[in-house]
Write an enzyme that holds these catalytic residues in place. Structure first.
Site, PDB file in Angstrom:
ATOM      1  N   HIS A  82       0.852  -1.186   0.000  1.00 41.58           N
ATOM      2  CA  HIS A  82       0.000   0.000   0.000  1.00 41.58           C
ATOM      3  C   HIS A  82       0.886   1.232   0.000  1.00 41.58           C
ATOM      4  CE1 HIS A  82      -3.662   2.275   0.990  1.00 41.58           C
ATOM      5  NE2 HIS A  82      -2.850   3.052   1.677  1.00 41.58           N
ATOM      6  N   ASP A 161     -14.309   3.448   7.943  1.00 38.05           N
ATOM      7  CA  ASP A 161     -13.232   4.283   7.385  1.00 38.05           C
ATOM      8  C   ASP A 161     -13.785   5.214   6.314  1.00 38.05           C
ATOM      9  OD1 ASP A 161     -10.448   5.080   6.862  1.00 38.05           O
ATOM     10  OD2 ASP A 161     -10.863   4.184   4.916  1.00 38.05           O
ATOM     11  N   ARG A 168     -13.217  13.543   8.080  1.00 35.49           N
ATOM     12  CA  ARG A 168     -11.879  14.114   8.335  1.00 35.49           C
ATOM     13  C   ARG A 168     -11.485  15.080   7.231  1.00 35.49           C
ATOM     14  NH1 ARG A 168      -8.413   9.096   8.282  1.00 35.49           N
ATOM     15  NH2 ARG A 168      -6.698  10.574   8.394  1.00 35.49           N
TER      16      ARG A 168
HETATM   17  N1  URA Z   1      -4.783   6.990   3.047  1.00 33.98           N
HETATM   18  C1  URA Z   1      -5.778   6.373   3.736  1.00 33.98           C
HETATM   19  O1  URA Z   1      -6.272   5.335   3.341  1.00 33.98           O
HETATM   20  N2  URA Z   1      -6.199   6.959   4.890  1.00 33.98           N
HETATM   21  C2  URA Z   1      -5.681   8.088   5.369  1.00 33.98           C
HETATM   22  O2  URA Z   1      -6.101   8.546   6.415  1.00 33.98           O
HETATM   23  C3  URA Z   1      -4.652   8.725   4.640  1.00 33.98           C
HETATM   24  C4  URA Z   1      -4.209   8.139   3.469  1.00 33.98           C
END
Ligand code: URA
Length: 434
Positions: A82, A161, A168
């Site tokens: 990643h 998320d 966020r």
């Molecule tokens: N990439 C992600 O998946 N989450 C983050 O908070 C920042 C970069």
């Protein structure tokens, strides 16, 4: 349990319990906790951080907010990689075939681009028909036959998320180490990878602007991995300059294809070979990184792993012939050559500024709903640190938008010509799992 107890504890730097973090995430995902309360919690975390234990509980609660994958009927081992996101970053498209060639399966979830950074899913969609939304069954089938598969993030994979990131993004709490670490790791841990490799970008085109911040993020993600019994390695890599020469979508898939056929830019080859070497050593295919690197550079020259990129794209219904016959399939109304005004070494103002230029040309989106022009983008005829003569082309812009003069000016503002040679390293530091 109630919100005011939790927010007061966080404000006063008291460690939260697992049950309190679960309460927050569960109520947020089911919309019982309103965005404004979660936003205040996120800002309290931004200021006060989270302990190692709290970060682990948050990651766990996020994973448990959706489904996880059972790949027990696919023969492993599995590796995943990643990147925290950068400009010109097409590493996954080269890394995955290199690793899959040796029988280590690469099962990945990838994302779309937003703003100045691109996303793997958008790049792959330049092969018309390529589908990110495949069933778990199809995902396993492709892993068994080709050895690599990439899916997009659907609504039931780590939904916490998805919702938290959106909040966020609009409330100034993206750049918090525990929040970034839990966001990234939750998406890695839903897949059963035997080794996880993280490419943490450092520099002007990245979230982490300096190496100390990047190391702290790396350590936080390694700690989360350990608590889930996973092997995590981290590469800290330079994002003061774009990776490779191509920035955009189809143009990046083409550069990945050329790299797999022995014809890639040096920085891109170095990063992909190092990333693949770490995964292959972690999965006991090679004894050490140097041995793996030697074999992988040979593999790139032999072109033997290239077909895996084509096979995987075709298995997910993508038309790879579009990339093979790139010039006929990705024509633009304007091809703008930006020439050097004087002689010297090229330096770009920042990687970010090139990412924004690519977005303005049509290759990226400013807002989530913008449409991408797969043919738009930038080719760096000269990149940072290379010598250019007066009037030589430094970069070529491809666009269908009729703002040629504006784009020329934007490009010229990004370029500096200096008389000082400045070598930019690609890999700044490796933190290998022990
Ligand atoms: N990439 C992600 O998946 N989450 C983050 O908070 C920042 C970069």
């Amino acid at each position: 349990m109630n919100f005011s107890t939790i927010i007061n504890k966080k404000k006063n730097n008291q460690e939260l319990l697992e049950s309190e973090i679960n309460w927050l995430i569960n109520n947020f995902v089911t919309e019982l906790l309103p965005d404004y309360q979660m936003a205040s919690f996120l800002m309290a975390v931004w200021f006060n951080g989270m302990t190692k234990q709290e970060t682990y509980y948050l990651t766990k609660a996020m994973i448990n907010s959706g489904t996880t994958f059972d790949l027990s009927d696919v023969k492993g081992p599995f590796a995943d990689k990643h990147s925290t996101g950068g400009v010109g970053d097409k590493t996954s498209l080269i890394y995955a075939p290199l690793v899959a060639f040796f029988g280590v399966k690469v099962s990945k979830l990838s994302g779309r681009g937003l703003g100045q950074t691109g996303g793997t899913i958008d790049k792959l969609e330049s092969c018309t028909g390529w589908n990110e939304n495949i069933s778990e069954q199809k995902f396993k089938e492709i892993l068994n036959t080709v050895g690599m598969s990439i899916m997009g993030q659907s609504d039931n994979i780590v939904p916490a998320d998805k919702k938290l990131y959106a909040l966020r993004d609009v409330t100034g709490s993206v750049d918090s180490i525990p929040l970034i670490a839990s966001s990234i790791m939750s998406k890695k841990l839903v897949l059963p990878a035997d080794s996880i490799e993280l490419d943490v970008k450092v520099g002007s085109g990245a979230f982490m602007k300096n190496i100390d911040q990047a190391e702290l993020l790396a350590k936080t993600m390694i700690d989360i991995g350990k608590q889930f019994n996973r092997k995590v390695s981290v590469m800290l890599t330079n994002m003061d300059k774009p990776l490779g020469r191509a920035i955009g979508n189809a143009i990046e898939v083409k550069e990945a294809w050329e790299t797999l056929n022995g014809n890639g830019p040096e920085d891109l080859k170095e990063l992909c070979v190092t990333a693949a070497s770490i995964s292959l050593v972690s999965n006991n295919i090679f004894n050490d990184i140097n041995e793996a690197q030697t074999e992988l550079f040979k593999l790139l020259d032999s072109k033997k792993a290239a077909h895996l990129l084509k096979d995987f794209i075709e298995a997910q219904n993508g038309d790879f012939s579009k990339i093979i016959d790139y010039n006929n399939n990705f024509k633009t109304n304007h091809i703008i050559e930006i020439k050097a005004k004087s002689e010297g070494y090229v330096k770009f103002k920042s990687a970010d500024s090139l990412g924004y230029l690519s977005m303005h040309l049509g290759a990226g989106r400013e807002t989530k709903d913008d449409k991408i022009d797969f043919a738009a983008g930038i080719y760096l005829n000269k990149t940072s640190g290379e010598y250019v003569k007066e009037n030589q082309t430094i970069m070529t812009l491809y666009t269908n938008i009729n703002k040629v003069e504006e784009f020329k000016n934007e490009a010229l503002e990004i370029i500096e010509i200096t008389n000082k040679y400045n070598k930019e390293e690609v890999i700044l530091k490796l933190i290998l799992n022990d």
